[in-house]
Design a protein around this motif. Structure first.
Motif, short mmCIF file in Angstrom:
data_model
loop_
_atom_site.label_atom_id
_atom_site.label_comp_id
_atom_site.label_asym_id
_atom_site.label_seq_id
_atom_site.Cartn_x
_atom_site.Cartn_y
_atom_site.Cartn_z
N ASP A 387 43.63 -20.40 -25.99
CA ASP A 387 42.20 -20.21 -25.69
C ASP A 387 42.00 -19.25 -24.52
O ASP A 387 41.10 -18.41 -24.54
N TYR A 388 42.85 -19.40 -23.52
CA TYR A 388 42.77 -18.52 -22.35
C TYR A 388 43.02 -17.06 -22.77
O TYR A 388 42.26 -16.15 -22.40
N LEU A 389 44.08 -16.83 -23.53
CA LEU A 389 44.43 -15.47 -23.94
C LEU A 389 43.36 -14.87 -24.84
O LEU A 389 43.03 -13.68 -24.73
N ASP A 390 42.80 -15.69 -25.74
CA ASP A 390 41.73 -15.21 -26.63
C ASP A 390 40.49 -14.83 -25.83
O ASP A 390 39.86 -13.80 -26.09
N MET A 391 40.13 -15.68 -24.84
CA MET A 391 38.95 -15.40 -24.04
C MET A 391 39.16 -14.17 -23.16
O MET A 391 38.23 -13.38 -22.95
N ARG A 392 40.37 -14.01 -22.64
CA ARG A 392 40.63 -12.83 -21.83
C ARG A 392 40.47 -11.56 -22.66
O ARG A 392 39.91 -10.56 -22.20
N GLU A 393 40.93 -11.62 -23.90
CA GLU A 393 40.80 -10.47 -24.78
C GLU A 393 39.33 -10.22 -25.12
O GLU A 393 38.88 -9.08 -25.21
N LYS A 394 38.58 -11.31 -25.29
CA LYS A 394 37.16 -11.20 -25.63
C LYS A 394 36.35 -10.59 -24.49
O LYS A 394 35.52 -9.70 -24.69
N PHE A 395 36.59 -11.07 -23.27
CA PHE A 395 35.79 -10.62 -22.13
C PHE A 395 36.24 -9.28 -21.60
O PHE A 395 35.45 -8.53 -21.04
N PHE A 396 37.53 -8.97 -21.75
CA PHE A 396 38.05 -7.75 -21.16
C PHE A 396 38.54 -6.83 -22.26
O PHE A 396 39.72 -6.72 -22.55
N PHE A 397 37.56 -6.16 -22.85
CA PHE A 397 37.76 -5.29 -24.00
C PHE A 397 38.89 -4.28 -23.75
O PHE A 397 38.92 -3.60 -22.74
N ASN A 398 39.80 -4.21 -24.72
CA ASN A 398 40.85 -3.18 -24.71
C ASN A 398 41.50 -3.06 -23.34
O ASN A 398 41.47 -2.01 -22.70
#
Length: 419
Positions: A387-398
Motif C-alpha cells: 500500500d505504501y509503495l502504491d501510494m508513493r507511486e500515485k502521489f509522486f508521478f513518474n
C-alpha cells in the motif's frame, strides 16, 4: 515572494524550472519581492530583483518589466492576483508552479476565526525572524488589499465590479474557512499527480490547462531513500524538526513556550539521546531558541539555513509536531518519525497514513508518552508494504528525478502555442 537568495521550497521550485529552461533558451529572470518593509537591492541586482514598494500598482510592474511570461503560485494571493489581473489584459501567459500541497475545493481550511484574528494582530509575518511591531501582519494585509484595488482602478475596471470583487476577496481571506481559491487568471497549471488534476477539474479548471510534471521538491529525496535496514548506534541521534505554529498565528507565545520547554526537558533527561534541532529557514528566530535552551541549561546544534535533505542521512529518528510538510518528506525517505499531532490532521498529508501503517511514523498524543513511543519505535525495523509503495507511486508521478525537466518542457510547449 521572499528573497530568492534565501532557501525556501517555493523559490527552489521556481529556480529548478528556470535552470532547465536555460538549457533550452536564453532566459532573463525578474523577481518581485513582496514583504512589509522596503527591500534593499544591491546594484548588480537592480535588473533582476524588484521591490513591490517601488510600484503603485501591478500595471506599473507590467509596464516596467514587460515580461514574456509570468510564474506564480496557484492561489489567489492578493499581490499575485493583482499582477495576473494586469497581465491578463496584456495577454501575457501566466503559469502556476507545481504545488507542494494538494488543492481540494471540498475541504475546509483548518484556520479558525480566532486564529485569523490573532494573525491579523500579529507583530510579525511568517518571513520575519522576530517581532517587528504592533499589528504588522494586519497592516501588511491592508497594504496588499489596497495594492489590488489600485491595480483594478489603473486598468479602469468597472467601479461596482471593484467593490464587489474586493468584498469577495476580503470574505475569503478574513472570514471563510474554505481553502484559498485558485487564481482564475492562470493559463497553465503544472501539477504533481493525477489526483491533483482531478481536484483542479472539480474547481472548473479545464483539462487542457493542466500539465502533469511530477514533484520537483521531492525529486531530490530519491537519492537518500535507504533500502537497507535502519541500523542503530548505541547513541541514538534525534533531530527535532520545529513548526512555525506561533509565527503563523496558531499558537500564542505562552503555548509555544510551554510545549517546547516540556519537550526539551523530557529529551534532555535521557542520556542515550544525542539531540539536534532544525528550525524553519525563514519564519523562526534562532535567537529565541538559543535563549530557550540556555534557560534549560541545554546546548544542542541548531540548524536553520541548512536543507533538511542534507541532515536526514545523519539521524536515526526524527520528532515533528503538528501537520508539518516534513512528515511527507520523511515518510518518502522511509525514516523513523515520532509525530505529536497537536489535534492537527496529519493523515491528510500525502503518504503519511501509509507510513503510519508501515511503522515509519508513530503518533504520540501526549508528551508524557514521548519516551515510551521513541523506545517502541527503536525496537522495530519498519519496512514499506504494498500500500505504501502504491501510494508513493500515485502521489509522486513518474518518480525519476526529472520533474523540473518535464516542467520546463511543458512551459516550452505552452509558449510555442501562445506566441
Amino acid at each position: 515572494m521572499i528573497d530568492p537568495k534565501k532557501f525556501h521550497p517555493r523559490t527552489y521550485i521556481f529556480k529548478k524550472i528556470i535552470e532547465n529552461l536555460k538549457k533550452k533558451i536564453n532566459v532573463d529572470v525578474c523577481w518581485i519581492i513582496c514583504q512589509p518593509d522596503k527591500f534593499s537591492i544591491s546594484e548588480n541586482e537592480q535588473n533582476s530583483i524588484y521591490d513591490i514598494h517601488s510600484f503603485s500598482n501591478a500595471n506599473d510592474i507590467i509596464k516596467k518589466i514587460k515580461p514574456d511570461v509570468i510564474f506564480v503560485d496557484k492561489d489567489k494571493d492578493l499581490i499575485q492576483n493583482a499582477i495576473t489581473t494586469a497581465a491578463k489584459l496584456q495577454e501575457i501567459p501566466i503559469i502556476a508552479r507545481p504545488s507542494m500541497i494538494n488543492y481540494n475545493p471540498t475541504l475546509e481550511n483548518n484556520s479558525s476565526k480566532n486564529i485569523k484574528i490573532r494573525n491579523f494582530f500579529s507583530t510579525q509575518v511568517p518571513s520575519d525572524e522576530s517581532s517587528r511591531g504592533f499589528m504588522r501582519r494586519g497592516k501588511f494585509f491592508f497594504y496588499k488589499f489596497l495594492f489590488l484595488i489600485h491595480t483594478k482602478i489603473s486598468i479602469k475596471e468597472n467601479f461596482f465590479n471593484i467593490i464587489s470583487s474586493s468584498l469577495n476577496e476580503f470574505f475569503h481571506i478574513a472570514i471563510s474557512r474554505n481553502q484559498s481559491t485558485l487564481n482564475p487568471n492562470i493559463d497553465l497549471h503544472l501539477i504533481v499527480n493525477s489526483e491533483q488534476a482531478n481536484n483542479y477539474e472539480k474547481f472548473g479548471i479545464k483539462k487542457s490547462n493542466l500539465k502533469l510534471v511530477g514533484n520537483i521538491w521531492l525529486d531530490r529525496f530519491f537519492e537518500i531513500i535507504d533500502s537497507k535496514e535502519l541500523e542503530l548506534q548505541k547513541n541514538v541521534k534525534i533531530l527535532i524538526i520545529s513548526s512555525p505554529l506561533f509565527e503563523h498565528g496558531i499558537w500564542s507565545s505562552n503555548q509555544r513556550e510551554d510545549f517546547l520547554s516540556e519537550l526539551f526537558s523530557i529529551l534532555n533527561a535521557e542520556s542515550k539521546f544525542s539531540i539536534s534541532l532544525k528550525i524553519h529557514p525563514t519564519s523562526e528566530s534562532q535567537e529565541y531558541y538559543n535563549n530557550l535552551l540556555k534557560s534549560k541549561h541545554m546546548k544542542i546544534p541548531i540548524f536553520q539555513s541548512e536543507e533538511l535533505l542534507e541532515l536526514i542521512p545523519n539521524y536515526d529518528l526524527f520528532i515533528t509536531y503538528g501537520a508539518s510538510n516534513a512528515l511527507t518528506e520523511l515518510a518518502f525517505c522511509q525514516k523513523r518519525v515520532i509525530n505529536i499531532p497537536l489535534k492537527q490532521p496529519i493523515e491528510s498529508k500525502p503518504l503519511v497514513n501509509e507510513a503510519i501503517f508501515c511503522g515509519f511514523i508513530k503518533k504520540c498524543d501526549k508528551l508524557q508518552d514521548l519516551l515510551f513511543t521513541i523506545n517502541n519505535s527503536l525496537e522495530i525495523v519498519p519496512k514499506p508494504n504494498e500500500d505504501y509503495l502504491d501510494m508513493r507511486e500515485k502521489f509522486f508521478f513518474n518518480s525519476d528525478g526529472k520533474s523540473a525537466e518535464r516542467a520546463s518542457d511543458a512551459v516550452m510547449e505552452f509558449l510555442s502555442k501562445t506566441h
